[in-house]
Design an enzyme around this catalytic site. Structure first.
Site, PDB file in Angstrom:
ATOM      1  CE1 TYR A 151      -0.029   8.469   5.039  1.00  0.00           C
ATOM      2  CE2 TYR A 151      -0.461   6.958   6.857  1.00  0.00           C
ATOM      3  CZ  TYR A 151      -0.651   7.341   5.543  1.00  0.00           C
ATOM      4  OH  TYR A 151      -1.488   6.601   4.737  1.00  0.00           O
TER       5      TYR A 151
ATOM      6  CE  LYS B 112       4.232   1.097   0.646  1.00  0.00           C
ATOM      7  NZ  LYS B 112       2.876   0.774   1.151  1.00  0.00           N
TER       8      LYS B 112
END
Length: 313
Positions: free
Chosen positions: A139, A183
């Site tokens: 990421y 999330k």
């Protein structure tokens, strides 16, 4: 019209909320609502339209006319630092961003995008320069590579005496605050500790957390920084954090203070995070302040207190 990708996510929806607060509601939200729970972030927002992220990028690549666009806030990405499918991450975070960037450059549309403090990796110097970057996960690498791609475009433009339209990247540090309930494991420490306490448990931190310090930044302040740069038309890549590293225990203590009870417990450090975990982050705000951005950032004590009051009504 202003377009906000990732507009149903945490930072994106807070940007939309801030735009609404300034009286702006001609907004196209782009997102992926496969996780339908994210709709809750849009319910109280005033927007013109919604579009799925795949339909949107297809139209972008086809050069479709969206009408006059004042700016694009590109907050959409896979933000899971625990995701190791590199092909997926690079397609979703890197290639998608490049397509959108060139659409904006060709039409001179301000492009403000989400980078990340994950670009820095394991360092104690957080300055927006290549020498200090070294992502610890894919990421972070996807964000690092896009920043480098943007830098290359700026260098090429300078070499040819050209001026590009506004491109502004924000290296978000540890963002917490409202609209993150969707999330899951990637929600903030404050969110998880609050859930633990509401379940009747003590707040739990990883073993060794007394040595871990992060730059925890309130999402309302992050949205304010985004709007400041749009209003002032300043390009560049900037850290977006408080400039203060505070221990995880400070977050726990702020949550405990709100609830008026509890004490910190420790749990084993997860094996899957070893070697891919930033133990220290602290934004260097020199460049942000030099650009003229005067947004004041809340401390953990103040920001978490405001957050707890909002989600425990």
């Amino acid at each position: 019209m202003i377009i906000v990708t990732g507009g149903a996510g945490m930072i994106g929806s807070n940007i939309v909320k801030s735009l609404n607060n300034k009286g702006f509601n001609d907004i196209l939200v782009v997102d992926n609502l496969k996780d339908g729970k994210k709709f809750k972030n849009l319910v109280d927002l005033d927007i013109t339209d919604y579009m799925d992220k795949e339909d949107f990028i297809t139209q972008i690549m086809a050069g479709d006319d969206f009408g006059p666009i004042e700016a694009i806030f590109h907050e959409g990405a896979c933000s899971a630092t625990t995701e190791w499918d590199g092909k997926y991450i690079m397609m979703n975070n890197y290639e998608y961003s490049k397509e959108l960037l060139h659409f904006c450059i060709e039409r001179e549309i301000p492009f403000l995008y989400a980078s990340s403090a994950a670009t820095y990796g394991e360092t104690d110097t957080f300055i927006e320069e290549r020498a200090y970057e070294g992502a610890l996960n894919v990421y972070g690498y996807s964000k690092q590579q896009f920043d480098n791609y943007v830098r290359r475009l700026w260098a090429d433009a300078e070499e040819h005496n050209e001026t590009l339209s506004q491109i502004t990247g924000f290296r978000y540090f540890n963002v917490y605050g409202p609209r993150e309930q969707h999330k899951g494991s990637m929600a903030s420490v404050a969110f998880h500790l609050n859930n633990q306490m509401n379940a009747g448990d003590n707040p739990k931190l990883f073993e060794g957390s007394d040595e871990f310090k992060r730059d925890f930044v309130y999402v309302g302040d992050v949205a304010a920084v985004n709007l400041w740069f749009l209003e002032n038309g300043v390009s560049g890549i900037y850290n977006c954090g408080t400039g203060r590293a505070e221990p995880f225990r400070a977050v726990a203590e702020a949550v405990i203070k709100h609830h008026g009870k509890g004490e910190v417990e420790t749990i084993p450090f997860p094996e899957h995070l070893k070697g891919a975990y930033q133990e220290f982050t602290q934004a260097d705000l020199t460049k942000l302040r030099a650009a003229g951005c005067d947004v004041e950032f809340k401390s953990v004590a103040d920001g978490v207190a405001e957050y707890m009051a909002m989600i425990n009504k």
